[in-house]
Design a protein around this motif. Structure first.
Motif, mmCIF file in Angstrom:
data_model
loop_
_atom_site.group_PDB
_atom_site.id
_atom_site.type_symbol
_atom_site.label_atom_id
_atom_site.label_comp_id
_atom_site.label_asym_id
_atom_site.label_seq_id
_atom_site.Cartn_x
_atom_site.Cartn_y
_atom_site.Cartn_z
ATOM 1 N N GLY A 1 -8.237 -3.456 0.012
ATOM 2 C CA GLY A 1 -7.674 -2.166 0.420
ATOM 3 C C GLY A 1 -6.162 -2.121 0.312
ATOM 4 O O GLY A 1 -5.546 -1.114 0.648
ATOM 5 N N TRP A 2 -5.576 -3.219 -0.118
ATOM 6 C CA TRP A 2 -4.136 -3.299 -0.365
ATOM 7 C C TRP A 2 -3.963 -3.850 -1.771
ATOM 8 O O TRP A 2 -4.855 -4.509 -2.306
ATOM 9 C CB TRP A 2 -3.456 -4.221 0.652
ATOM 10 N N PHE A 3 -2.799 -3.618 -2.354
ATOM 11 C CA PHE A 3 -2.535 -4.162 -3.676
ATOM 12 C C PHE A 3 -2.001 -5.582 -3.535
ATOM 13 O O PHE A 3 -1.012 -5.827 -2.835
ATOM 14 C CB PHE A 3 -1.536 -3.295 -4.437
ATOM 15 N N PHE B 1 -7.185 -4.442 -5.847
ATOM 16 C CA PHE B 1 -7.327 -3.628 -4.636
ATOM 17 C C PHE B 1 -8.413 -4.178 -3.700
ATOM 18 O O PHE B 1 -8.897 -3.460 -2.816
ATOM 19 C CB PHE B 1 -7.694 -2.181 -5.001
ATOM 20 N N ARG C 1 0.851 -1.189 0.000
ATOM 21 C CA ARG C 1 0.000 0.000 0.000
ATOM 22 C C ARG C 1 0.889 1.242 0.000
ATOM 23 O O ARG C 1 1.980 1.221 0.567
ATOM 24 C CB ARG C 1 -0.889 0.002 1.255
#
Lengths: 534, 534
Positions: free
Chosen positions: B413-415, B410, B391
């Motif tokens: 909420g994170w890659f 995503f 992130r």
């Protein structure tokens, strides 16, 4: 085919608020046992500082402190002051550092105007704080820093002592990043030489970018050893505590700034970097115990152009001086006199005069301009004077509860500094004076800084300051206040003769006053005191 | 008393879009005659590069190119490629660098998918480009780079040559900063090992922060001498051209990356920094003409964990290797294996294995996590494997015209990186494999990287790659492809005996294939080619 194909909505994964508190979290993880700060007999690692900051942030939260609240601190550069720079933002609150030399009435004004809910007080500064609190119009939680390393035993004023307060906090409690990087991180009051001080609000974004900007522009390496002589109440110590967190550096803090103390610290800790007012450089140069070092010490200086003679002398001791320029409103340095290797072969006095320039906009600044009265850029000729205007992400959000002053400061889309300068052809500005320090004599503008530069070249002069003295014939004439070096002497006639060789007639001081000069906590000569005397 | 007292509206004075193009403007002003880039017999100062970029931006504007348009470039690391990194964003357009090793069909796909309006083509790469253009579904302005320093005379394909196009531009024309720092600056396609390549859109903000992040974390000094061996088509050369602009560094570019060329450049230009794939380090170490340098050369490497033996050997020549990790989607490095002085006293092989870790989240990254299948952080025990999630502000805005893939990447909420790693106790990750490179044998997960690390320690092995081979009994078994060093020999039995000493039974390769390994332009071994062979 669409013009909007490159439009995306930011997500939690790719848009994170810029904040310098992210630096300490990361460094505590990577370098938990590296020295973060050393203060006399106290020494804390990054892991310890982070834990203490988490405790302090948690303890503030337990007392109801959070987003949008103000936490004031009146303290020297002690570990508590460093910790406040991380823990208060981590609690969501805004840090209001207060100049330790202020009178109690001004402190009371700041606490009221900033609506501080907490006041952390250095026990060595208790008397002034006590008077301010006695007159305060609202409730406030007072936390005493009871530091035993001061000159005298600290006094307790308040509700709790700092250590007990910190220990009551939970080191595992969550803390929060700002909701927005444009949230306020600090509140710093201007010196208020004219009227009430104004509350300068700076942002998390500005702090992050100033920290990464100084790393880039000053060429700061990993793990510097940084002697923190710049007061942290001054533009949050130029954001250097945050930069040190990013670099996992070590901060060496001292309560008293003396030449002997600075020389000893440089030697003991192999200091690689420090920052200080030009007057500190002068003190070092004139100290009887001065030391010449084998390693290079990078020194950042600001506040007033250091005289060429001081610059030259100090470099012979192993110091490399970089001049910067900024104001409370710019979060400290926003212009830097970066060296150019093209100048390496110049004569020492040419080098010194180049180093005395304030420089070009730093990488985090968007630009610096010098504008004439009509708002036009002055020619970049090193001669034409105008007012300095600044722009960039480190410029304050605005003055607290003062929309008129905020609008005035940003009237033309740039921040109006109130300082006068010339622009050189390489984009470097050279500060000539404060707008109000200019002396207008017989219709000519005279730069008091120029005269001071000449006076400092006299072998007997330790410090010099020139102000305008009202004059029947000329309107104003330059009046020079001079503090002589120990064991040196000079009289007014000798000084005036000296000036005759180096200054045009109208620029020569018409009055000379000898004696110790009044100085601020940051080593600035208090010209307003001198103006009262003329 | 109000909760909103700290809310201000940003103004032009205090809110400026973050963009790396601001770096070149400033450096051209401050260091106009400092070397910016050197390529064979061509040498340009920062003043010249800036002027050429202003011309190119202006010329693009005259051809109707502006905000939201795509300018594609297929080129080696020549001056034109560097210039495009500044001039295309200055024109408002988005730079699409294309991997020079791609086939013409993929190039055509990229030009169509990215809707490129301009295509700048290196004459040395004309044949592939010609076939791509022949099949293209839309009009495009083709600009030929006619570089005489290639191995063979360049071919012209298009409408105009680069030099003529630049010269037609106005060096005094205004150029624009992005409207928003979240505007796209570049479009880089993934390698597309499974299906069509995806277009990764990165932002001006990400480029600025990656550049300042690498300055801080790699400890880049002012004015580095940087050998640009990382292809600029690869995550925009890890944003290093922009970092060099911030630092007024000098970029030394070469078309061909050979050990002799690298050694010569280091010697001639006193190279202080360079970046390259581990395979380049291996090439240097195995070169007959290898040189031991008196000065320290900082090397950044990424792509696959370099074998400990390579790390150890290369450092003896004067190189200090720093391992980084990132993907096209993270704009290059977002994790760095920063050294910790606590490790100074360790044994060489312990140091090498620490250096082979990919490291901790860089200062511009918000964090790195390793999550198990349930989305929980794996223990930081150096053993438990999970997928890497990242992130931070350098993470892509998204995949171009592919909202589903963007949403997938995503999702939490994170890659999601698609890479497997363990987490060490100091927050350093160690990549174990690509998700798809894991070998599942008899129900056990086997890291092909671990086996490769062992194979590289064998004295005769130059390069090794391990892939899964279907097996009736075990499902999959490891199959090792080995390229031997010149003048060295080994047979399968010897290799398997060697593995027996260093690997658990189920991890030992069951098949050994000798021969030259297929490699990409960036030195990555093409495992998908090997998979086809098993």
């Amino acid at each position: 085919m669409t013009q909007d194909k490159y439009q995306f909505t930011p997500t939690a994964a790719n848009h994170v608020a810029l904040s310098p508190v992210s630096f300490i979290k990361r460094t505590a993880l990577m370098y938990p046992d590296h020295d973060a700060l050393i203060y006399g007999t106290r020494r804390y690692s990054w892991g310890e500082v982070y834990t203490r900051c988490r405790r302090l942030a948690s303890a503030l939260g337990k007392h109801g402190i959070g987003r949008g609240d103000t936490v004031a601190i009146l303290a020297a550069n002690t570990p508590e002051m460093i910790e406040a720079h991380f823990a208060v933002p981590m609690s969501g609150a805004v840090l209001n550092t207060i100049n330790t030399r202020l009178d109690s009435e001004t402190i009371r004004y700041i606490l009221e105007h900033g609506e501080a809910k907490v006041f952390i007080v250095d026990g060595a500064l208790a008397p002034n704080a006590r008077d301010a609190l006695a007159a305060l119009d609202h409730d406030i939680l007072v936390i005493d820093i009871l530091d035993e390393q001061g000159d005298q035993p600290p006094s307790a004023l308040g509700d709790t002592d700092y250590e007990a307060f910190v220990q009551a906090g939970d080191p595992n409690a969550d803390w929060q990043m700002p909701n927005s990087e444009l949230d306020a991180i600090s509140l710093n009051y201007t010196s208020g030489t004219s009227g009430r001080p104004k509350g300068v609000v700076s942002t998390h974004r500005g702090a992050y970018l100033t920290a990464t900007g100084v790393i880039s522009d000053w060429g700061l390496p990993r793990h510097p050893k940084y002697l923190y002589t710049v007061p942290l109440f001054h533009c949050n110590g130029w954001c250097h505590a945050w930069a040190m967190a990013a670099l996992a550096g070590t901060m060496i803090c001292t309560r008293a700034i003396t030449p002997a103390g600075i020389f000893a610290a440089i030697d003991q800790y192999k200091i690689s970097h420090f920052g200080g007012a030009p007057i500190i450089l002068g003190m070092l140069l004139n100290a009887p115990e001065k030391v010449k070092f084998d390693h290079k010490i990078e020194v950042m200086t600001a506040g007033a152009p250091p005289p060429a003679a001081v610059l030259q002398g100090i470099e012979d001791l192993g110091f490399n001086v970089t001049q910067v320029y900024g104001l409370t409103e710019t979060f400290g340095h926003t212009v830097m006199s970066s060296w150019n290797s093209n100048w390496d072969a110049l004569e020492p006095n040419q080098k010194s005069s180049l180093k005395a320039r304030q420089g070009a906009a730093m990488v985090h600044a968007d630009g610096v301009r010098v504008l004439d009265d009509l708002g036009e850029d002055v020619p970049a000729d090193g001669v034409s004077m105008g007012q300095i205007f600044l722009r960039g992400n480190s410029i304050m959000a605005g003055y607290l509860k003062n929309p008129d002053a905020t609008a005035d400061a940003f009237a033309n889309g740039w921040f109006a500094s109130g300082d006068l300068a010339v622009m050189h052809e390489n984009g470097y500005i050279e500060v000539k004076d404060r707008l109000k320090d200019i002396i207008i004599s017989g219709g000519e503008n005279i730069s008091s800084v120029e005269i001071e530069g000449v006076l400092h070249r006299h072998a007997a002069v330790a410090f010099a300051a020139v102000v305008a003295k009202p004059d029947e014939k000329w309107g104003e004439v330059p009046c020079a206040f001079i503090e002589l070096k120990e064991n040196k002497s000079a009289d007014a006639e000798e000084i005036i003769t000296f000036c005759r060789r180096h200054l045009a007639g109208f620029k020569r001081p018409k009055h000379i006053v000898f004696g110790e000069l009044p100085k601020t906590a940051t080593g600035k000569i208090q010209k307003y005191e001198l103006r009262k005397r003329v």
